[in-house]
Scaffold this motif. Structure first.
Motif, short mmCIF file in Angstrom:
data_model
loop_
_atom_site.label_atom_id
_atom_site.label_comp_id
_atom_site.label_asym_id
_atom_site.label_seq_id
_atom_site.Cartn_x
_atom_site.Cartn_y
_atom_site.Cartn_z
N ALA A 57 68.32 56.25 47.31
CA ALA A 57 69.09 54.93 47.13
C ALA A 57 70.34 54.93 47.94
CB ALA A 57 69.35 54.75 45.68
N MET A 58 71.04 56.08 47.86
CA MET A 58 72.19 56.39 48.54
C MET A 58 72.20 56.39 50.03
SD MET A 58 73.85 59.66 46.47
CE MET A 58 74.65 59.44 45.09
N ALA A 59 71.22 56.58 50.58
CA ALA A 59 71.02 56.67 51.82
C ALA A 59 70.65 55.31 52.52
CB ALA A 59 69.91 57.64 52.28
N VAL A 60 69.73 54.68 51.52
CA VAL A 60 69.28 53.44 52.11
C VAL A 60 70.31 52.34 51.82
CG1 VAL A 60 67.73 51.41 51.40
CG2 VAL A 60 66.81 53.75 51.64
N ALA A 61 71.30 52.51 50.75
CA ALA A 61 72.41 51.73 50.57
C ALA A 61 73.26 51.58 51.42
CB ALA A 61 72.80 51.70 49.19
N ALA A 62 73.74 52.85 52.09
CA ALA A 62 74.59 52.92 53.04
C ALA A 62 74.07 52.33 54.69
CB ALA A 62 74.85 54.60 53.45
N ALA A 63 72.86 52.67 54.76
CA ALA A 63 72.02 51.91 55.94
C ALA A 63 72.22 50.57 55.90
CB ALA A 63 71.06 52.50 56.07
N GLU A 64 71.95 49.83 54.86
CA GLU A 64 71.84 48.52 54.56
C GLU A 64 73.21 47.80 54.72
OE1 GLU A 64 69.53 47.16 51.22
OE2 GLU A 64 67.71 47.99 51.89
N PHE A 65 74.35 48.47 54.21
CA PHE A 65 75.53 48.22 54.10
C PHE A 65 76.13 48.04 55.62
CE2 PHE A 65 80.15 48.94 54.07
CZ PHE A 65 80.66 48.07 53.28
N ASN A 66 75.78 49.19 56.21
CA ASN A 66 76.28 49.24 57.69
C ASN A 66 75.54 48.02 58.47
OD1 ASN A 66 77.55 50.22 60.03
ND2 ASN A 66 75.44 51.03 60.48
N GLU A 67 74.34 47.77 58.12
CA GLU A 67 73.75 46.50 58.93
C GLU A 67 74.18 45.05 58.68
OE1 GLU A 67 68.98 45.48 59.85
OE2 GLU A 67 69.33 46.91 58.30
N GLU A 68 74.32 45.16 57.39
CA GLU A 68 74.87 43.86 56.88
C GLU A 68 75.98 43.49 57.36
OE1 GLU A 68 73.89 43.74 52.75
OE2 GLU A 68 71.90 43.96 53.05
N THR A 69 77.06 44.30 57.49
CA THR A 69 78.49 44.22 57.83
C THR A 69 78.35 44.19 59.46
OG1 THR A 69 78.81 46.44 57.59
CG2 THR A 69 79.29 44.92 55.64
N LYS A 70 77.47 44.83 59.95
CA LYS A 70 77.44 45.07 61.51
C LYS A 70 78.56 46.00 61.81
CE LYS A 70 75.37 40.65 62.84
NZ LYS A 70 74.99 40.34 61.57
N GLY A 71 78.71 46.82 60.79
CA GLY A 71 79.60 48.12 60.99
C GLY A 71 81.10 47.59 61.09
N ASP A 72 81.37 46.47 60.74
CA ASP A 72 82.64 45.89 60.56
C ASP A 72 83.22 46.12 58.98
OD1 ASP A 72 85.22 44.85 60.95
OD2 ASP A 72 84.43 42.53 60.85
N PHE A 73 83.67 47.14 58.73
CA PHE A 73 84.29 47.65 57.61
C PHE A 73 85.25 48.55 57.72
CE2 PHE A 73 80.48 50.41 57.91
CZ PHE A 73 81.04 51.81 57.48
N ALA A 74 86.14 48.89 56.58
CA ALA A 74 87.04 49.85 56.77
C ALA A 74 86.74 51.49 56.03
CB ALA A 74 88.38 49.59 56.12
N GLY A 75 87.24 52.47 57.05
CA GLY A 75 86.85 53.84 56.60
C GLY A 75 85.67 54.37 56.87
N ASP A 76 85.15 55.49 56.13
CA ASP A 76 83.84 56.14 56.57
C ASP A 76 83.08 56.12 55.17
OD1 ASP A 76 84.42 57.73 59.14
OD2 ASP A 76 86.32 57.38 58.02
N ILE A 77 81.76 56.33 55.47
CA ILE A 77 80.78 56.33 54.34
C ILE A 77 79.78 57.82 54.71
CG2 ILE A 77 78.65 55.42 53.10
CD1 ILE A 77 79.54 52.63 53.78
N TYR A 78 79.95 58.67 53.63
CA TYR A 78 79.02 59.89 53.84
C TYR A 78 78.17 59.88 52.70
CZ TYR A 78 82.91 61.58 56.71
OH TYR A 78 83.84 61.90 57.69
N VAL A 79 76.98 60.22 53.24
CA VAL A 79 75.95 60.55 52.29
C VAL A 79 75.38 61.98 52.32
CG1 VAL A 79 73.39 60.07 51.46
CG2 VAL A 79 74.98 58.09 52.27
N ALA A 80 75.58 62.75 51.24
CA ALA A 80 75.29 64.29 51.35
C ALA A 80 74.17 64.61 50.50
CB ALA A 80 76.46 64.95 50.92
N GLY A 81 73.12 65.31 51.21
CA GLY A 81 72.20 66.18 50.39
C GLY A 81 72.43 67.34 50.25
#
Length: 394
Positions: free
Chosen positions: A112-136
């Protein structure tokens, strides 16, 4: 449950992760699945460190906070596959639940973390502040927080989200844990002439009885700093006709906020010292257990088994930011604490990074026979993580 739900990306990824058996030290299959997902779904880069921690990174279009989603890839073993209702590594769906080892603890959350990050990036078209990391993360089941030290060093996060099961509630603390060894050294002798030896088991038994009288530390929110005997072993074993010359007892100590290596050991050491002063035949030693395991990368991971507790005030700004973000998407989280140990022992307890837990499923499903995760919980926590991304990476 609709076909669309069953075929959703998060369900498919969770199933793919569960199908890769990943006992501690054997996480490479999960790492490979995650790495492929990161590369195929718009992540900026992927980093695999010396232990095998697998970190996907999405860089925003402008400076801002670094948020780290933490989910461990390893699971406890399955002792007997034949007694499971459904095969533990098949990730079959029955009655709206995905069954299998690691579904709740915690490959569902990791997916869910990985998919949420990918969807957030796609929906915002990468226009957001900062960095998102997903760690296994590797080896969490052996060492809560030890492998995580490498992750925080690499990502330098401002906020950490632990994905351990919380039934979509916010967890803002936990007791930590320590493993304490009590060793007693006696003198071997033939058991027909026990007076010529010093029986280490008798000696350790006297200490054990006195340790039980120690007053536990206490925290109003987290409870008692429990000190519980969990195993005892003498040597030689089997001890046929031999007075045992050595005995070791292991204690599980549940840690409260602010307790240190020194403060935890001090009352036990004082007790043992006083008993040795009264009994010249008593030779005892206290120490923290040290664990050492092999990683799938070939690296050895080693750490003292002392994992601190942590606790935040629910009125802290970052807690309220997360809480309000979940409320805005129609969720009704309760703010509470974990009753078990997590990688938060490092992030919050050691590194003092703002940390909270948020995961799908029930806490008591971890490590159980017929472990499962409800698909509905999986879908909802994906939305939770997307909301968290939006709240901290506007």
């Amino acid at each position: 449950m609709s076909r669309e739900t069953v075929d959703s990306q998060v369900v498919k990824l969770a199933q793919a992760l569960v199908r890769e058996r990943s006992y501690s030290g054997e996480e490479k299959g999960v790492s490979d699945v995650l790495t492929k997902f990161f590369k195929d779904n718009g992540f900026t880069d992927v980093h695999i460190d010396k232990y095998g921690n697998t970190i996907g990174h999405i860089k925003g279009s402008r400076p801002g906070k670094a948020i780290l989603f933490d989910g461990h890839m390893d699971t406890v073993p399955v002792t007997d596959e034949s007694v499971w209702k459904y095969p533990p590594f098949a990730a079959e769906i029955h009655d709206g639940k995905i069954y299998g080892r690691g579904t709740s603890d915690m490959k569902g959350a990791l997916a869910a973390m990985a998919v949420a990050a990918a969807e957030f990036n796609e929906e915002t078209k990468g226009d957001f502040a900062g960095d998102i990391y997903v760690a296994g993360v590797v080896h969490e089941e052996c060492f809560e927080g030890v492998a995580a030290r490498e992750i925080s060093k690499y990502t330098n996060p401002d906020i950490v989200v632990i994905g351990e099961a919380s039934q979509l509630n916010l967890k803002i603390g936990q007791r930590g844990r320590a493993e304490i060894k009590l060793e007693v050294f006696g003198k071997a002798a033939h058991s027909a002439n026990p007076e010529k030896g010093i029986n280490a088991v008798y000696k350790i038994g006297e200490i054990i009885q006195e340790i039980r009288k120690l007053e536990p530390t206490h925290n109003e929110t987290l409870g008692d700093g429990i000190l519980e005997l969990v195993d005892i072993k003498s040597s030689p074993y089997p001890g046929a006709s031999v007075v045992p010359e050595y005995c070791v007892a292991t204690y599980d100590r549940r840690l409260l906020v602010g307790e240190t290596l020194e403060s935890v050991m001090e009352p036990i050491q004082k007790l043992v010292d006083e008993m040795m002063a009264k009994d010249p035949e008593l030779d005892a030693k206290l120490s923290y257990s040290v664990g050492e395991e092999k990683c799938f990368t070939g690296e050895t991971i080693k750490g003292e088994r002392f994992f601190p507790g942590w606790l935040y005030d629910e009125e802290e700004e970052f807690v309220q930011t997360a809480y309000n973000a979940l409320k805005e998407i129609g969720q009704e989280p309760i703010i509470t604490q974990y009753n078990f140990c997590t990688n938060g022992s490092h992030y919050a307890g050691e590194a003092k990074i703002k940390t909270f837990g948020l995961g799908p499923s029930l806490e008591n499903l971890a490590h159980t026979l017929d472990e499962y995760i409800e698909v509905d919980q999986l879908m909802k926590v994906k939305d939770s993580y997307k909301a968290i991304c939006g709240a901290f990476n506007k």
